[in-house]
Design an enzyme around this catalytic site. Structure first.
Site, PDB file in Angstrom:
ATOM      1  N   HIS A 165       0.828  -1.214   0.000  1.00 18.14           N
ATOM      2  CA  HIS A 165       0.000   0.000   0.000  1.00 18.14           C
ATOM      3  C   HIS A 165       0.860   1.260   0.000  1.00 18.14           C
ATOM      4  O   HIS A 165       2.058   1.221   0.287  1.00 18.14           O
ATOM      5  CB  HIS A 165      -0.912   0.025   1.225  1.00 18.14           C
ATOM      6  CG  HIS A 165      -2.138  -0.828   1.077  1.00 18.14           C
ATOM      7  ND1 HIS A 165      -2.128  -2.182   1.296  1.00 18.14           N
ATOM      8  CD2 HIS A 165      -3.427  -0.516   0.715  1.00 18.14           C
ATOM      9  CE1 HIS A 165      -3.341  -2.675   1.085  1.00 18.14           C
ATOM     10  NE2 HIS A 165      -4.153  -1.683   0.731  1.00 18.14           N
ATOM     11  N   LYS A 207      -0.949   5.024   4.627  1.00 14.26           N
ATOM     12  CA  LYS A 207      -1.901   4.113   5.290  1.00 14.26           C
ATOM     13  C   LYS A 207      -1.507   3.929   6.753  1.00 14.26           C
ATOM     14  O   LYS A 207      -0.357   3.642   7.064  1.00 14.26           O
ATOM     15  CB  LYS A 207      -1.932   2.762   4.556  1.00 14.26           C
ATOM     16  CG  LYS A 207      -2.961   1.806   5.101  1.00 14.26           C
ATOM     17  CD  LYS A 207      -3.209   0.636   4.147  1.00 14.26           C
ATOM     18  CE  LYS A 207      -4.195  -0.380   4.711  1.00 14.26           C
ATOM     19  NZ  LYS A 207      -5.510   0.201   5.027  1.00 14.26           N
TER      20      LYS A 207
HETATM   21  N1  LIG Z   1     -13.087  -0.706   1.653  1.00 18.61           N
HETATM   22  C1  LIG Z   1     -12.312  -0.190   0.697  1.00 18.61           C
HETATM   23  O1  LIG Z   1     -12.402  -0.556  -0.491  1.00 18.61           O
HETATM   24  C2  LIG Z   1     -11.311   0.846   1.063  1.00 18.61           C
HETATM   25  C3  LIG Z   1     -11.144   1.160   2.378  1.00 18.61           C
HETATM   26  N2  LIG Z   1     -10.240   2.100   2.731  1.00 18.61           N
HETATM   27  C4  LIG Z   1     -10.203   2.420   4.146  1.00 18.61           C
HETATM   28  O2  LIG Z   1     -10.954   3.612   4.334  1.00 18.61           O
HETATM   29  C5  LIG Z   1     -10.415   4.359   5.412  1.00 18.61           C
HETATM   30  C6  LIG Z   1     -10.072   5.761   4.920  1.00 18.61           C
HETATM   31  O3  LIG Z   1      -9.022   5.687   4.001  1.00 18.61           O
HETATM   32  P1  LIG Z   1      -8.424   7.030   3.336  1.00 18.61           P
HETATM   33  O4  LIG Z   1      -9.520   7.811   2.715  1.00 18.61           O
HETATM   34  O5  LIG Z   1      -7.282   6.596   2.514  1.00 18.61           O
HETATM   35  O6  LIG Z   1      -7.899   7.787   4.631  1.00 18.61           O
HETATM   36  P2  LIG Z   1      -7.732   9.380   4.849  1.00 18.61           P
HETATM   37  O7  LIG Z   1      -6.815   9.528   6.011  1.00 18.61           O
HETATM   38  O8  LIG Z   1      -7.374  10.036   3.564  1.00 18.61           O
HETATM   39  O9  LIG Z   1      -9.196   9.860   5.239  1.00 18.61           O
HETATM   40  C7  LIG Z   1      -9.798   9.628   6.475  1.00 18.61           C
HETATM   41  C8  LIG Z   1     -10.668  10.838   6.766  1.00 18.61           C
HETATM   42  O10 LIG Z   1     -11.421  10.576   7.935  1.00 18.61           O
HETATM   43  C9  LIG Z   1     -11.434  11.757   8.705  1.00 18.61           C
HETATM   44  N3  LIG Z   1     -11.752  11.430  10.090  1.00 18.61           N
HETATM   45  C10 LIG Z   1     -10.929  10.965  11.067  1.00 18.61           C
HETATM   46  N4  LIG Z   1     -11.600  10.813  12.220  1.00 18.61           N
HETATM   47  C11 LIG Z   1     -12.887  11.170  11.956  1.00 18.61           C
HETATM   48  C12 LIG Z   1     -14.071  11.221  12.748  1.00 18.61           C
HETATM   49  N5  LIG Z   1     -14.067  10.884  14.044  1.00 18.61           N
HETATM   50  N6  LIG Z   1     -15.220  11.626  12.162  1.00 18.61           N
HETATM   51  C13 LIG Z   1     -15.235  11.989  10.866  1.00 18.61           C
HETATM   52  N7  LIG Z   1     -14.146  11.975  10.070  1.00 18.61           N
HETATM   53  C14 LIG Z   1     -12.991  11.561  10.602  1.00 18.61           C
HETATM   54  C15 LIG Z   1     -10.045  12.348   8.506  1.00 18.61           C
HETATM   55  O11 LIG Z   1      -9.992  13.714   8.862  1.00 18.61           O
HETATM   56  C16 LIG Z   1      -9.853  12.113   7.028  1.00 18.61           C
HETATM   57  O12 LIG Z   1     -10.358  13.182   6.253  1.00 18.61           O
HETATM   58  C17 LIG Z   1      -9.213   3.556   5.918  1.00 18.61           C
HETATM   59  O13 LIG Z   1      -9.611   2.733   6.990  1.00 18.61           O
HETATM   60  C18 LIG Z   1      -8.851   2.699   4.718  1.00 18.61           C
HETATM   61  O14 LIG Z   1      -8.176   1.511   5.079  1.00 18.61           O
HETATM   62  C19 LIG Z   1      -9.488   2.768   1.816  1.00 18.61           C
HETATM   63  C20 LIG Z   1      -9.585   2.463   0.500  1.00 18.61           C
HETATM   64  C21 LIG Z   1     -10.511   1.472   0.005  1.00 18.61           C
HETATM   65  O1  LIG Z   2      -6.035   2.261   3.109  1.00 15.91           O
HETATM   66  C1  LIG Z   2      -6.195   1.902   1.916  1.00 15.91           C
HETATM   67  O2  LIG Z   2      -5.733   2.531   0.965  1.00 15.91           O
HETATM   68  C2  LIG Z   2      -6.978   0.688   1.654  1.00 15.91           C
HETATM   69  N1  LIG Z   2      -7.582   0.117   2.655  1.00 15.91           N
HETATM   70  C3  LIG Z   2      -8.367  -1.067   2.593  1.00 15.91           C
HETATM   71  C4  LIG Z   2      -7.667  -2.178   3.327  1.00 15.91           C
HETATM   72  O3  LIG Z   2      -7.036  -1.925   4.368  1.00 15.91           O
HETATM   73  O4  LIG Z   2      -7.778  -3.333   2.902  1.00 15.91           O
HETATM   74  C5  LIG Z   2      -8.757  -1.423   1.182  1.00 15.91           C
HETATM   75  C6  LIG Z   2      -7.692  -1.194   0.168  1.00 15.91           C
HETATM   76  O5  LIG Z   2      -6.690  -2.137   0.355  1.00 15.91           O
HETATM   77  C7  LIG Z   2      -7.133   0.215   0.266  1.00 15.91           C
END
Ligand SMILES: NC(=O)C1=CN([C@@H]2O[C@H](COP(=O)(O)OP(=O)(O)OC[C@H]3O[C@@H](n4cnc5c(N)ncnc54)[C@H](O)[C@@H]3O)[C@@H](O)[C@H]2O)C=CC1
Ligand SMILES: O=C(O)C1=N[C@H](C(=O)O)C[C@H](O)C1
Length: 255
Positions: free
Chosen positions: A140, A144
């Site tokens: 990643h 992350k």
């Molecule tokens: N299921 C999927 O396909 C995917 C899941 N993810 C997951 O999604 C999550 C977010 O990933 P990213 O967008 O890359 O992270 P990021 O760090 O860019 O965004 C997270 C956002 O959440 C906000 N945040 C933090 N605490 C908060 C709260 N208490 N209330 C509201 N907002 C809050 C932050 O200020 C930030 O804007 C991670 O857990 C990641 O692993 C990421 C990519 C794909």
């Molecule tokens: O943080 C990410 O970027 C992602 N988070 C998810 C994970 O932890 O599996 C999904 C994807 O891999 C991207």
């Protein structure tokens, strides 16, 4: 206009949340009614029928509980949903009021929204019983915050369950000294290795080894666009899936 599904995004300023807002705004039949990020009062969530939750592992359970208590369906992409957290969420769902859309509230917790990643997990699950050895390598972007990835943890759990069902024992490994942890983390007995590298988005390999052969199942998300069709499928399907669902595969006819 009134038959449009009202959607709010929590974590709206993040990498995923900002892209999810744009995807909802561009989607037929959906209306973006709220963007929330850290420090914002969630309140009535702008009248949303469905919330997309993309924050951080420590914040996600409280955000989802807030939605469930107000009859708002949730599509959760945030990682860190341990079995204990999922069990507490199921208890909350059992006590939830009716959904604003009518009927019971639904929550989808999706470790990965990309179709290829869902298929990768399914193929790994299918292949698991045929191989003595298996290891997961997830790669990643360096921003992350959690390791191993939610996708890798889920893959390892699914593979471990398939191995157990087939009567396979532990993966073979003669290591007796590993002071530095070079053999990776163990998730349900399956070694998982996490790489964080500038230039990457989200990638995973499942390595399956048998005598004289190896099968590699690899998926690459080169762009977060890859997650958006899955986010929208979750938003559109969540009202028809009451209670807790883990994994978007259950919305895609892959049961
Ligand atoms: N299921 C999927 O396909 C995917 C899941 N993810 C997951 O999604 C999550 C977010 O990933 P990213 O967008 O890359 O992270 P990021 O760090 O860019 O965004 C997270 C956002 O959440 C906000 N945040 C933090 N605490 C908060 C709260 N208490 N209330 C509201 N907002 C809050 C932050 O200020 C930030 O804007 C991670 O857990 C990641 O692993 C990421 C990519 C794909
Ligand atoms: O943080 C990410 O970027 C992602 N988070 C998810 C994970 O932890 O599996 C999904 C994807 O891999 C991207």
């Amino acid at each position: 206009m009134t038959d449009q599904l009202a959607v709010a995004v929590v974590g709206a300023s993040g990498r995923m949340g900002s892209q999810a807002c744009a995807a909802v705004e561009a989607a037929d039949g959906l209306r973006l009614v709220g963007r929330y990020d850290v420090g914002d009062e969630l309140g009535d969530l702008g009248g949303a029928d469905v919330v997309v939750e993309l924050t951080v592992p420590d914040a996600s359970p409280d955000n989802v509980a807030h939605c469930v208590a107000r009859g708002v369906h949730c599509v959760v992409g945030t990682t860190g949903w341990t079995p204990e957290r999922l069990a507490r969420l199921e208890e909350r769902l059992a006590q939830a009021p009716s959904a604003r859309t009518g009927g019971p509230v639904g929550v989808l917790v999706a470790p990965n929204f990309a179709i290829g990643a869902i298929l990768m997990m399914r193929f790994a699950q299918t292949a698991a019983r045929f191989y003595e050895s298996v290891e997961v390598v997830e790669l990643h972007h360096p921003q992350k915050v959690d390791a191993p990835s939610g996708t890798a943890a889920r893959t390892a759990s699914l593979v471990a369950a398939a191995r157990a069902e087939a009567g396979l024992g532990d993966v073979p490994d003669a290591t007796t000294r590993d002071e530095l942890g070079a053999r990776g983390a163990l998730v349900d007995g399956i070694p998982v290795h996490s790489v964080r590298l500038r230039g990457l988005v989200a990638h995973q390999e499942v390595l399956l080894g048998g005598v004289g052969e190896m099968l590699t199942i690899r998926h690459d998300s080169f762009d977060r666009e890859s997650f958006m069709p899955g986010v929208l499928a979750g938003v559109r399907g969540v009202a028809d899936h009451p209670g807790l669902t883990v994994g978007l595969e259950h919305y895609l006819g892959l049961d």
